[in-house]
Motif scaffolding. Structure first.
Motif, PDB file in Angstrom:
ATOM      1  N   PHE A 189      25.409  43.770  37.931  1.00 48.12           N
ATOM      2  CA  PHE A 189      26.564  43.147  38.562  1.00 48.12           C
ATOM      3  C   PHE A 189      27.514  44.231  39.051  1.00 48.12           C
ATOM      4  CE2 PHE A 189      25.247  39.580  35.766  1.00 48.12           C
ATOM      5  CZ  PHE A 189      25.038  38.638  36.762  1.00 48.12           C
ATOM      6  N   LEU A 190      27.952  44.102  40.287  1.00 49.47           N
ATOM      7  CA  LEU A 190      28.865  45.064  40.899  1.00 49.47           C
ATOM      8  C   LEU A 190      30.292  44.518  40.816  1.00 49.47           C
ATOM      9  CD1 LEU A 190      26.763  45.967  44.069  1.00 49.47           C
ATOM     10  CD2 LEU A 190      26.570  46.833  41.727  1.00 49.47           C
ATOM     11  N   VAL A 191      31.066  45.079  39.921  1.00 52.45           N
ATOM     12  CA  VAL A 191      32.434  44.621  39.712  1.00 52.45           C
ATOM     13  C   VAL A 191      33.354  45.489  40.563  1.00 52.45           C
ATOM     14  CG1 VAL A 191      34.232  44.129  38.006  1.00 52.45           C
ATOM     15  CG2 VAL A 191      31.797  43.982  37.358  1.00 52.45           C
ATOM     16  N   PHE A 192      33.568  45.041  41.797  1.00 55.84           N
ATOM     17  CA  PHE A 192      34.447  45.788  42.708  1.00 55.84           C
ATOM     18  C   PHE A 192      35.905  45.529  42.357  1.00 55.84           C
ATOM     19  CE2 PHE A 192      30.605  45.158  45.348  1.00 55.84           C
ATOM     20  CZ  PHE A 192      30.335  46.483  45.654  1.00 55.84           C
ATOM     21  N   ILE A 193      36.708  46.562  42.420  1.00 58.50           N
ATOM     22  CA  ILE A 193      38.158  46.409  42.226  1.00 58.50           C
ATOM     23  C   ILE A 193      38.862  47.290  43.253  1.00 58.50           C
ATOM     24  CG2 ILE A 193      40.098  46.581  40.631  1.00 58.50           C
ATOM     25  CD1 ILE A 193      37.996  46.605  38.337  1.00 58.50           C
ATOM     26  N   ASP A 194      39.766  46.691  44.027  1.00 59.58           N
ATOM     27  CA  ASP A 194      40.503  47.515  44.984  1.00 59.58           C
ATOM     28  C   ASP A 194      41.912  47.818  44.474  1.00 59.58           C
ATOM     29  OD1 ASP A 194      42.237  45.425  45.520  1.00 59.58           O
ATOM     30  OD2 ASP A 194      41.324  44.911  47.446  1.00 59.58           O
ATOM     31  N   GLU A 195      42.673  48.594  45.247  1.00 58.90           N
ATOM     32  CA  GLU A 195      43.960  49.074  44.758  1.00 58.90           C
ATOM     33  C   GLU A 195      45.015  47.981  44.701  1.00 58.90           C
ATOM     34  OE1 GLU A 195      45.038  52.497  47.065  1.00 58.90           O
ATOM     35  OE2 GLU A 195      43.646  53.805  45.958  1.00 58.90           O
ATOM     36  N   SER A 196      44.728  46.829  45.342  1.00 60.84           N
ATOM     37  CA  SER A 196      45.665  45.708  45.266  1.00 60.84           C
ATOM     38  C   SER A 196      45.301  44.738  44.148  1.00 60.84           C
ATOM     39  CB  SER A 196      45.675  44.941  46.593  1.00 60.84           C
ATOM     40  OG  SER A 196      45.935  45.824  47.661  1.00 60.84           O
ATOM     41  N   GLY A 197      44.260  45.084  43.373  1.00 57.97           N
ATOM     42  CA  GLY A 197      43.872  44.207  42.272  1.00 57.97           C
ATOM     43  C   GLY A 197      43.035  43.024  42.706  1.00 57.97           C
ATOM     44  N   ASN A 198      42.214  43.240  43.718  1.00 60.92           N
ATOM     45  CA  ASN A 198      41.291  42.189  44.161  1.00 60.92           C
ATOM     46  C   ASN A 198      39.868  42.541  43.737  1.00 60.92           C
ATOM     47  OD1 ASN A 198      43.319  40.729  45.700  1.00 60.92           O
ATOM     48  ND2 ASN A 198      43.190  42.452  47.140  1.00 60.92           N
ATOM     49  N   THR A 199      39.052  41.496  43.582  1.00 59.90           N
ATOM     50  CA  THR A 199      37.643  41.711  43.300  1.00 59.90           C
ATOM     51  C   THR A 199      36.821  40.755  44.157  1.00 59.90           C
ATOM     52  OG1 THR A 199      35.994  41.923  41.530  1.00 59.90           O
ATOM     53  CG2 THR A 199      37.504  40.067  41.393  1.00 59.90           C
ATOM     54  N   ILE A 200      35.523  40.771  43.969  1.00 57.89           N
ATOM     55  CA  ILE A 200      34.642  39.913  44.752  1.00 57.89           C
ATOM     56  C   ILE A 200      33.798  39.053  43.827  1.00 57.89           C
ATOM     57  CG2 ILE A 200      32.691  39.852  46.364  1.00 57.89           C
ATOM     58  CD1 ILE A 200      33.720  42.408  47.598  1.00 57.89           C
ATOM     59  N   LEU A 201      33.845  37.744  44.070  1.00 64.46           N
ATOM     60  CA  LEU A 201      32.930  36.808  43.425  1.00 64.46           C
ATOM     61  C   LEU A 201      32.136  36.110  44.511  1.00 64.46           C
ATOM     62  CD1 LEU A 201      34.902  34.973  40.556  1.00 64.46           C
ATOM     63  CD2 LEU A 201      33.228  36.826  40.337  1.00 64.46           C
ATOM     64  N   GLU A 202      30.872  35.899  44.255  1.00 66.95           N
ATOM     65  CA  GLU A 202      30.016  35.170  45.192  1.00 66.95           C
ATOM     66  C   GLU A 202      29.487  33.914  44.515  1.00 66.95           C
ATOM     67  OE1 GLU A 202      28.209  39.137  47.466  1.00 66.95           O
ATOM     68  OE2 GLU A 202      27.007  38.124  45.937  1.00 66.95           O
ATOM     69  N   GLN A 203      29.266  32.863  45.308  1.00 72.27           N
ATOM     70  CA  GLN A 203      28.707  31.633  44.741  1.00 72.27           C
ATOM     71  C   GLN A 203      27.191  31.672  44.839  1.00 72.27           C
ATOM     72  OE1 GLN A 203      30.148  27.900  46.402  1.00 72.27           O
ATOM     73  NE2 GLN A 203      29.850  26.909  44.421  1.00 72.27           N
ATOM     74  N   ARG A 204      26.530  31.410  43.736  1.00 65.54           N
ATOM     75  CA  ARG A 204      25.064  31.390  43.737  1.00 65.54           C
ATOM     76  C   ARG A 204      24.559  30.166  44.480  1.00 65.54           C
ATOM     77  NH1 ARG A 204      22.286  34.697  39.954  1.00 65.54           N
ATOM     78  NH2 ARG A 204      20.507  33.282  40.136  1.00 65.54           N
ATOM     79  N   GLU A 205      23.511  30.340  45.209  1.00 69.60           N
ATOM     80  CA  GLU A 205      22.888  29.206  45.891  1.00 69.60           C
ATOM     81  C   GLU A 205      21.392  29.268  45.632  1.00 69.60           C
ATOM     82  OE1 GLU A 205      23.399  31.028  50.229  1.00 69.60           O
ATOM     83  OE2 GLU A 205      25.252  30.127  49.468  1.00 69.60           O
ATOM     84  N   GLY A 206      20.653  28.401  46.312  1.00 70.91           N
ATOM     85  CA  GLY A 206      19.209  28.427  46.125  1.00 70.91           C
ATOM     86  C   GLY A 206      18.787  27.684  44.874  1.00 70.91           C
ATOM     87  N   LYS A 207      17.610  28.009  44.381  1.00 73.16           N
ATOM     88  CA  LYS A 207      16.980  27.159  43.376  1.00 73.16           C
ATOM     89  C   LYS A 207      17.078  27.651  41.948  1.00 73.16           C
ATOM     90  CE  LYS A 207      13.696  25.199  46.564  1.00 73.16           C
ATOM     91  NZ  LYS A 207      13.236  23.843  46.571  1.00 73.16           N
ATOM     92  N   GLY A 208      17.340  28.919  41.745  1.00 71.83           N
ATOM     93  CA  GLY A 208      17.195  29.469  40.401  1.00 71.83           C
ATOM     94  C   GLY A 208      18.269  29.033  39.429  1.00 71.83           C
TER      95      GLY A 208
END
Length: 346
Positions: free
Chosen positions: A231-250
């Motif tokens: 898992f890539l836990v991105f953090i920028d200088e404004s305190g933001n990160t990225i979450l993605e919604q899982r799709e597909g079948k798994g």
DNA sequence: AAATCGGGGTT
DNA sequence: AACCCAGATTT
């Protein structure tokens, strides 16, 4: 004394006081049965209370967003149950004017309601003599009658269902069904059942023949496969990160996660450098990273063992869709991610 | 018929 | 580590 009579007598003395036993409201019973699929009572209880509180009626559940339902379901697992629950609530509210189906046959039309759950609701709420055959019932019947047909085979499913149908008390199907499950859950347990105080001791095949440990018979499932999640836990200088919604079948369909890169083995520093450099959202920026966990975090599911690394990646600005880290708890995430979020100091 | 879908608890 | 849980659905 006949089997059903003895069983119901045992139940009247030994049953636990559980919230869904004080109602015949089909909405409440349905909620409890979906929550309890492949889930022990103690694990399901707080979720039942939360759903009753947050969605007092089927209409409240129907008008909720799926994201809300999944968030409330977070941590319970088998998330298709939550998605099907929501879809069926919409069906009952919108197509049936909020009136629950009241027969086994019609209950089967609800998504997420199969043979067991339709039988449970039909018997508990509408007094229909439809036998429930869950894991407890398989165990009780296989031991008492000495049936060694594998319980997880088509032949076994039919054989045990037919037997339960012969045994059910047609005049009190609800009591019989709840009694046989409760008996399996708290007395005729998988390991160390309480045979010494059992009312069926003299007539139980497994006890008389010393085969408690050999029944029921179950076909073994394949061993879990190993997977390697990064898992890539991105953090920028404004305190933001990225979450993605899982799709597909798994697994974890429609839940959120940090951007995921799956690898064929546990990544070392060099391996991760290759991964991170291929992330185009960094596009030339300076970045720094560190591995959050010293050893891979092993998350065990029924069919997969996930060897997981959380890579913390700091950058100046993130492009694309970001969320402020203080809002991260609003999203429904797998418990593997949830545990990380609770332990990581953003 | 076999595989998939979670997470927690017990032994 | 193996097994179990108020199973259903897809392959």
């Amino acid at each position: 004394m006949i089997f059903s009579k003895k069983l119901i007598n045992w139940y009247s003395v030994n049953k636990r006081d559980l919230p869904w036993r004080n109602t015949t409201n089909p909405y409440h019973i349905w909620l409890s049965e979906i929550i309890l699929q492949q889930t022990q009572v103690n694990q399901g209880l707080p979720f039942y209370d939360a759903f009753i509180t947050n969605f007092p009626s089927v209409f409240d559940l129907a008008v909720a967003k799926e994201s809300e339902v999944l968030k409330l379901w977070q941590g319970l697992g088998y998330y298709s149950r939550a998605r099907n629950l929501h879809a069926s609530a919409k069906y009952v509210a919108n197509d049936l004017n909020g009136v629950f189906p009241n027969t086994y046959k019609d209950l089967l039309k609800l998504k997420g309601v199969g043979d067991y759950t339709a039988s449970a609701i039909a018997s508990f709420c509408f007094n229909e003599a439809t036998p429930v055959v869950d894991g407890n019932v398989y165990r009780v019947l296989s031991r008492y009658y000495g049936i060694d047909t594998p319980i997880n085979s088509s032949k076994g499913a039919k054989e045990f269902k037919d037997l339960a149908h012969e045994l059910i008390d047609e005049k009190q199907p609800s009591a019989f069904n709840q009694a046989i499950m409760e008996f399996g859950a708290i007395q005729c347990k998988p390991k160390n059942p309480d045979c010494e105080v059992c009312v069926f001791q003299e007539s139980c095949f497994a006890f008389r023949n010393n085969k408690i440990g050999e029944l029921p018979v179950k076909i073994k499932s394949a061993k879990a496969k190993k997977k390697y999640f990064n898992f890539l836990v991105f953090i920028d200088e404004s305190g933001n990160t990225i979450l993605e919604q899982r799709e597909g079948k798994g697994i974890w369909q429609n839940l959120f996660q940090f951007p995921l890169v799956e690898s064929n083995s546990n990544l070392d520093t060099k391996g991760f450098e290759t991964v991170i450099q291929s992330q185009d959202l960094l596009s030339g920026q300076d970045y720094s990273w560190r591995l959050y966990n010293k050893e891979p975090i092993v998350h065990k599911l029924s069919h997969q063992h996930l060897y997981t690394n959380f890579w913390i990646v700091n950058v100046k600005t993130l492009k694309g869709e970001t969320i402020p880290v203080e809002n991260i708890r609003d999203y429904a995430v797998p418990i593997l991610i949830g545990n990380f979020i609770e332990n990581f100091n953003f």
